[in-house]
Design a protein around this motif. Structure first.
Motif, PDB file in Angstrom:
ATOM      1  N   ARG A 198       1.753  13.535  10.673  1.00  0.00           N
ATOM      2  CA  ARG A 198       0.729  12.825  10.202  1.00  0.00           C
ATOM      3  C   ARG A 198      -0.119  12.158  10.789  1.00  0.00           C
ATOM      4  O   ARG A 198       0.687  11.089  10.459  1.00  0.00           O
ATOM      5  CB  ARG A 198       0.410  13.909   8.904  1.00  0.00           C
ATOM      6  CG  ARG A 198      -0.843  13.352   7.977  1.00  0.00           C
ATOM      7  CD  ARG A 198      -0.946  11.595   7.660  1.00  0.00           C
ATOM      8  NE  ARG A 198      -1.885  11.789   6.668  1.00  0.00           N
ATOM      9  CZ  ARG A 198      -2.176  10.462   6.163  1.00  0.00           C
ATOM     10  NH1 ARG A 198      -1.603   9.390   6.445  1.00  0.00           N
ATOM     11  NH2 ARG A 198      -3.037  10.647   5.621  1.00  0.00           N
ATOM     12  N   ARG A 258      -7.278   7.459  -6.552  1.00  0.00           N
ATOM     13  CA  ARG A 258      -6.055   7.859  -5.868  1.00  0.00           C
ATOM     14  C   ARG A 258      -4.692   8.197  -6.102  1.00  0.00           C
ATOM     15  O   ARG A 258      -3.709   8.870  -6.641  1.00  0.00           O
ATOM     16  CB  ARG A 258      -5.418   7.278  -4.310  1.00  0.00           C
ATOM     17  CG  ARG A 258      -6.150   5.977  -3.593  1.00  0.00           C
ATOM     18  CD  ARG A 258      -6.022   6.013  -2.772  1.00  0.00           C
ATOM     19  NE  ARG A 258      -5.227   4.726  -2.912  1.00  0.00           N
ATOM     20  CZ  ARG A 258      -5.459   3.606  -2.025  1.00  0.00           C
ATOM     21  NH1 ARG A 258      -4.942   4.671  -0.269  1.00  0.00           N
ATOM     22  NH2 ARG A 258      -4.409   2.747  -1.609  1.00  0.00           N
ATOM     23  N   HIS A 291      -2.136  -0.400  11.782  1.00  0.00           N
ATOM     24  CA  HIS A 291      -1.819  -1.081  11.936  1.00  0.00           C
ATOM     25  C   HIS A 291      -0.599  -0.534  10.510  1.00  0.00           C
ATOM     26  O   HIS A 291      -0.040   0.093  10.958  1.00  0.00           O
ATOM     27  CB  HIS A 291      -3.262  -1.566  10.089  1.00  0.00           C
ATOM     28  CG  HIS A 291      -2.696   0.199   9.215  1.00  0.00           C
ATOM     29  ND1 HIS A 291      -3.386   1.157   9.392  1.00  0.00           N
ATOM     30  CD2 HIS A 291      -1.899   0.254   8.052  1.00  0.00           C
ATOM     31  CE1 HIS A 291      -3.358   1.885   8.408  1.00  0.00           C
ATOM     32  NE2 HIS A 291      -2.741   1.417   7.333  1.00  0.00           N
ATOM     33  N   PHE A 309      -7.447  -2.594   6.282  1.00  0.00           N
ATOM     34  CA  PHE A 309      -6.944  -2.298   4.978  1.00  0.00           C
ATOM     35  C   PHE A 309      -7.306  -3.200   4.011  1.00  0.00           C
ATOM     36  O   PHE A 309      -8.138  -4.407   3.650  1.00  0.00           O
ATOM     37  CB  PHE A 309      -6.149  -1.291   4.578  1.00  0.00           C
ATOM     38  CG  PHE A 309      -6.386   0.435   5.660  1.00  0.00           C
ATOM     39  CD1 PHE A 309      -7.073   1.471   5.207  1.00  0.00           C
ATOM     40  CD2 PHE A 309      -6.640   0.425   7.356  1.00  0.00           C
ATOM     41  CE1 PHE A 309      -7.713   2.475   5.270  1.00  0.00           C
ATOM     42  CE2 PHE A 309      -6.881   1.374   7.864  1.00  0.00           C
ATOM     43  CZ  PHE A 309      -7.399   2.508   6.867  1.00  0.00           C
ATOM     44  N   TYR A 362       2.755   2.828   3.366  1.00  0.00           N
ATOM     45  CA  TYR A 362       1.843   2.514   4.244  1.00  0.00           C
ATOM     46  C   TYR A 362       1.195   1.280   5.596  1.00  0.00           C
ATOM     47  O   TYR A 362       0.362   0.753   6.139  1.00  0.00           O
ATOM     48  CB  TYR A 362       0.331   3.665   3.716  1.00  0.00           C
ATOM     49  CG  TYR A 362       0.372   4.759   4.097  1.00  0.00           C
ATOM     50  CD1 TYR A 362       0.152   5.376   4.761  1.00  0.00           C
ATOM     51  CD2 TYR A 362       0.867   5.549   2.577  1.00  0.00           C
ATOM     52  CE1 TYR A 362       0.076   7.117   4.780  1.00  0.00           C
ATOM     53  CE2 TYR A 362       0.279   6.572   2.413  1.00  0.00           C
ATOM     54  CZ  TYR A 362       0.754   7.698   3.565  1.00  0.00           C
ATOM     55  OH  TYR A 362       0.354   8.830   3.553  1.00  0.00           O
ATOM     56  N   HIS A 412      -2.780  12.140  -1.203  1.00  0.00           N
ATOM     57  CA  HIS A 412      -2.728  11.405  -1.990  1.00  0.00           C
ATOM     58  C   HIS A 412      -3.816  10.426  -2.120  1.00  0.00           C
ATOM     59  O   HIS A 412      -3.217   9.280  -2.647  1.00  0.00           O
ATOM     60  CB  HIS A 412      -1.000  10.581  -1.860  1.00  0.00           C
ATOM     61  CG  HIS A 412      -1.276  10.405  -0.150  1.00  0.00           C
ATOM     62  ND1 HIS A 412      -1.360  10.883   0.672  1.00  0.00           N
ATOM     63  CD2 HIS A 412      -1.738   8.205   0.146  1.00  0.00           C
ATOM     64  CE1 HIS A 412      -1.814  10.140   1.674  1.00  0.00           C
ATOM     65  NE2 HIS A 412      -2.004   8.980   1.751  1.00  0.00           N
ATOM     66  N   ASP A 413      -5.020  10.777  -1.668  1.00  0.00           N
ATOM     67  CA  ASP A 413      -5.961   9.595  -1.760  1.00  0.00           C
ATOM     68  C   ASP A 413      -7.043  10.094  -2.475  1.00  0.00           C
ATOM     69  O   ASP A 413      -8.082   9.157  -2.588  1.00  0.00           O
ATOM     70  CB  ASP A 413      -6.057   9.549  -0.382  1.00  0.00           C
ATOM     71  CG  ASP A 413      -5.313   8.674   1.019  1.00  0.00           C
ATOM     72  OD1 ASP A 413      -5.160   7.572   0.478  1.00  0.00           O
ATOM     73  OD2 ASP A 413      -5.514   8.831   2.096  1.00  0.00           O
ATOM     74  N   GLU A 434      -5.173  12.595  10.959  1.00  0.00           N
ATOM     75  CA  GLU A 434      -5.973  11.932   9.815  1.00  0.00           C
ATOM     76  C   GLU A 434      -7.607  11.487  10.706  1.00  0.00           C
ATOM     77  O   GLU A 434      -7.751  10.392  11.058  1.00  0.00           O
ATOM     78  CB  GLU A 434      -6.184  10.670   9.321  1.00  0.00           C
ATOM     79  CG  GLU A 434      -7.317  10.673   7.707  1.00  0.00           C
ATOM     80  CD  GLU A 434      -6.809   9.029   6.585  1.00  0.00           C
ATOM     81  OE1 GLU A 434      -6.880   9.282   5.274  1.00  0.00           O
ATOM     82  OE2 GLU A 434      -5.620   8.778   6.844  1.00  0.00           O
ATOM     83  N   ASP A 484      -1.791   8.864  10.345  1.00  0.00           N
ATOM     84  CA  ASP A 484      -2.483   7.685   9.581  1.00  0.00           C
ATOM     85  C   ASP A 484      -3.585   7.265  10.284  1.00  0.00           C
ATOM     86  O   ASP A 484      -3.452   6.855  11.374  1.00  0.00           O
ATOM     87  CB  ASP A 484      -1.700   7.137   9.012  1.00  0.00           C
ATOM     88  CG  ASP A 484      -2.560   5.840   8.197  1.00  0.00           C
ATOM     89  OD1 ASP A 484      -2.465   6.492   6.664  1.00  0.00           O
ATOM     90  OD2 ASP A 484      -2.426   5.154   8.152  1.00  0.00           O
ATOM     91  N   SER A 485      -5.119   7.450   9.722  1.00  0.00           N
ATOM     92  CA  SER A 485      -5.824   6.206  10.232  1.00  0.00           C
ATOM     93  C   SER A 485      -6.030   6.485  11.772  1.00  0.00           C
ATOM     94  O   SER A 485      -6.538   5.402  12.381  1.00  0.00           O
ATOM     95  CB  SER A 485      -5.499   4.949   9.744  1.00  0.00           C
ATOM     96  OG  SER A 485      -5.185   4.844   8.801  1.00  0.00           O
ATOM     97  N   ASP A 498       0.559  -1.466   0.199  1.00  0.00           N
ATOM     98  CA  ASP A 498      -0.089   0.396  -0.384  1.00  0.00           C
ATOM     99  C   ASP A 498       0.909   1.236   0.067  1.00  0.00           C
ATOM    100  O   ASP A 498       0.392   2.197   0.710  1.00  0.00           O
ATOM    101  CB  ASP A 498      -1.139   0.042   1.519  1.00  0.00           C
ATOM    102  CG  ASP A 498      -2.058   0.940   1.094  1.00  0.00           C
ATOM    103  OD1 ASP A 498      -2.491   1.647  -0.003  1.00  0.00           O
ATOM    104  OD2 ASP A 498      -2.450   1.437   2.217  1.00  0.00           O
TER     105      ASP A 498
HETATM  106  C1  GLC Z   1      -4.287   6.184   4.918  1.00  0.00           C
HETATM  107  C2  GLC Z   1      -3.609   6.994   3.923  1.00  0.00           C
HETATM  108  C3  GLC Z   1      -4.156   5.666   2.495  1.00  0.00           C
HETATM  109  C4  GLC Z   1      -3.816   4.524   2.966  1.00  0.00           C
HETATM  110  C5  GLC Z   1      -4.343   4.184   4.364  1.00  0.00           C
HETATM  111  C6  GLC Z   1      -4.255   2.763   4.995  1.00  0.00           C
HETATM  112  O1  GLC Z   1      -5.759   6.712   4.196  1.00  0.00           O
HETATM  113  O2  GLC Z   1      -3.355   8.605   3.639  1.00  0.00           O
HETATM  114  O3  GLC Z   1      -2.904   5.784   1.431  1.00  0.00           O
HETATM  115  O4  GLC Z   1      -4.033   3.727   2.108  1.00  0.00           O
HETATM  116  O5  GLC Z   1      -4.027   5.213   5.819  1.00  0.00           O
HETATM  117  O6  GLC Z   1      -2.204   3.230   5.975  1.00  0.00           O
END
Ligand code: GLC
Ligand code: CA
Length: 583
Positions: A207, A434, A108, A173, A68, A342-343, A267, A209-210, A65
């Motif tokens: 930043r 994305r 994760h 994910f 990520y 980037h999403d 996020e 994430d999730s 991913d």
């Molecule tokens: C967040 C990231 C995304 C990623 C997801 C799983 O939403 O911005 O790019 O795929 O988390 O880590």
């Protein structure tokens, strides 16, 4: 009218430049952007007006991913470079009074991380509880089923069966991205220490994430069945903003971030109501400094999923802008101002226009919009030159991201494999996939846009429009989108009193056509005010909003404003800023 009245902080006035590392600059011609490539562009980034780089993940990763999925939090993926090069990047930024924020992906990780491999090895491994392992369920027919009905964000079940111990693990994910169990104290301590590893090296912020998925409901209950035709359902009620979320963040803030004065932006998915959002970002609660409330990038997501259709209307932007600009100050929170990441697809294509006739006007309008709002400003690399989505004529073969591909494959299967029936799906991908947010940076008109050598195959397709839209072509053109962005950013900082810290008032009905987004900003210390008028349309529109007040024209994206009778005429994608001392 709401006053921010917020205390002044350098991070609030900062401009953050998001770099998707694979796509910025490839310095060694392997088709992947890398850290030395970023180092070579620090001066460019500073000259564009940015103060901070937010770097999407560069940690060691199998790249299922795009990073990520981290397999070692303390090392750098060799595709991107080395620890020494990271140190050089940090030093190069600090030397120029800039900062580095990294992406912190700790909801994760990769299934290739040693912790997960250990956890997987046996039911009594000490790290077993660092993840969510559960027994299978069995249907009446004796068929093995996942422990609950949650759907993964990328489609399919959120559970993966592991034969070795005859249990499932949770992965919200990809199956190769197992979720970490934050309820485990040892796990939290281990993550804290991995974060300190970077803070000790000079990283200034993260930043996250999730972020609000880190606490799940203890019992992992079945999701409500909202879509009876589907086997798996969204379990967001049970996995987003769970019971211990605030405790984990407060712990991170006080024990890990504050000792280093590190700044964070989280996020925030699924949670959108003001009261819940306030709990994360109210200053007195000491959790995160800012949030990305997803609604701004979700404006054109359809009812049932991201890729179902919903056409953008400026009224949506008006409502959300009003909502967060007025709500944040009421609980002493702080906004992030952003339109791209980037999403998803590029805001220029989705909310503006990439029609060659209007493209520069729309890009400049979006810059005025962002630069006249309260909050820390976030730019995705390329936004400053008006980068757009891939053109419509480019087919599905150019889309390589796992989220879009999974969606396409799923629908194609439902439609019996008939590619000719996929026009509607392709339309949505052309807007929101994305891939668009991850396109290689367009430095010049050369083959591969100067992102890498012209004889190299880049990791993903380069937008053919780079021939006209690139940094080199814009850098010395005073009328370019890039020059306009620089001026907008400079003006924002110069009149910080109004644009960063001022009061906010939205005009709700500003034109018969309803395409004008208009708001007033005011200083909290003086009588000075600014009026911002933005025509989100390729059609002309008119307004009498200037009224009787003496407004001085400050800035716009056409050579000068146009009036007819007593009204102001806003041409396609026209943006205007007026200034008044009167109040
Ligand atoms: C967040 C990231 C995304 C990623 C997801 C799983 O939403 O911005 O790019 O795929 O988390 O880590
Ligand atoms: Ca490279």
């Amino acid at each position: 009218m709401t006053a921010t009245g917020a205390d002044r902080q350098p991070w609030k006035e900062a401009v953050v430049y998001q770099i998707y590392p694979a796509s910025f600059v490839d310095s060694n011609c392997d088709g992947w952007g890398d850290i030395p490539g970023i180092i070579s562009k620090i001066d460019y980034i500073k000259s564009a007006g940015a103060d901070i780089i937010w770097l999407s993940p560069v940690y060691d990763s199998p790249q299922k991913d795009m990073g990520y999925d981290i397999s070692d939090y303390r090392s750098i993926d060799p595709r991107y470079g080395s620890l020494e090069e990271m140190d050089r990047l940090i030093a190069g930024l600090h030397l120029r009074d800039m900062k580095l924020w990294m992406d912190l992906v700790v909801n994760h990780m990769s299934d290739q991380h040693t912790w997960f491999k250990e956890s997987r090895s046996s039911k009594d491994n000490p790290r077993r509880d660092w993840y969510f392992w559960r027994d299978p369920k069995y249907g009446v027919d004796g068929v093995r089923k996942s422990p609950n009905n949650w759907r993964s964000v990328f489609g399919g079940s959120a559970w993966t069966y592991d034969e070795w111990t005859d249990q499932y693990y949770l992965a919200l994910f990809l199956p190769s991205q197992p979720d970490l169990n934050w309820a485990n104290d040892d796990m939290r301590q281990a993550i804290h220490s991995d974060i300190r590893f970077w803070l000790d090296r000079g990283v200034n912020g993260f930043r996250i994430d999730s972020m609000n998925l880190m606490s799940k409901h203890e019992d992992l209950p079945d999701a409500d069945i909202l879509d009876p035709a589907e086997e798996y359902q969204s379990g967001e009620k049970w996995f987003a903003s769970g019971p211990r979320m605030h405790e984990y963040l407060h712990e991170l803030r006080t024990q890990v971030f504050d000792p280093y004065n590190a700044v964070t932006v989280g996020e925030l998915g699924f949670t959108k109501d003001v009261e819940s959002v306030a709990k994360y970002v109210a200053k007195s609660r000491q959790e995160v400094n800012m949030l990305f409330t997803g609604d701004i990038v979700d404006m054109d997501f359809g009812h049932s999923s991201k890729y179902s259709r919903k056409d953008f209307h400026p009224g949506m932007l008006r409502l959300l802008t009003h909502k967060w600009q007025t709500a944040m100050p009421t609980f002493d929170g702080w906004n992030s101002v952003y339109l791209d990441n980037h999403d998803s697809g590029r805001s220029l294509t989705r909310y503006g226009s990439d029609d060659p006739k209007y493209r520069a006007f729309a890009a400049k309008l979006l810059s005025i919009y962002m630069c006249t709002l309260s909050g820390t400003l976030f730019l995705l690399a390329g936004q400053e030159i008006g980068m757009a989505n891939l053109p419509r004529e480019m087919g599905i073969e150019h889309y390589i991201d796992v989220e879009g591909r999974n969606h396409y494959k799923r629908v194609l299967k439902e439609r019996g494999g008939d590619e000719s029936k996929m026009g509607d799906v392709l339309r949505e991908l052309q807007l929101k996939a994305r891939d668009h947010g991850r396109l290689p940076m367009q430095w010049s008109a050369q083959t591969n846009a100067g992102f890498t050598n012209s004889d190299v195959k880049p990791w993903m397709v380069v937008n053919p429009d780079h021939v006209a839209w690139n940094v080199e072509a814009q850098q010395n053109d005073p009328d370019s989108v890039l020059s306009f962005w620089k001026e907008s950013l400079a003006l924002r900082k110069k009149i910080a009193d109004i644009f960063i810290y001022g009061t906010f008032e939205m005009f709700h009905e500003s034109s018969p056509q309803d395409t004008i987004v208009a708001y007033k900003r005011g200083s909290c210390r003086t009588e000075e005010e600014a009026l911002v008028l933005l025509n989100f349309s390729s059609q002309e529109s008119q307004t009498t909003l200037l009224g009787n007040q003496t407004w001085n024209y400050l800035r716009g994206n056409y050579p000068s404003p146009q009036t007819r009778g007593g009204s102001l005429i806003l041409r396609p994608w026209e943006a205007l800023v007026y200034y008044s001392k009167e109040g």
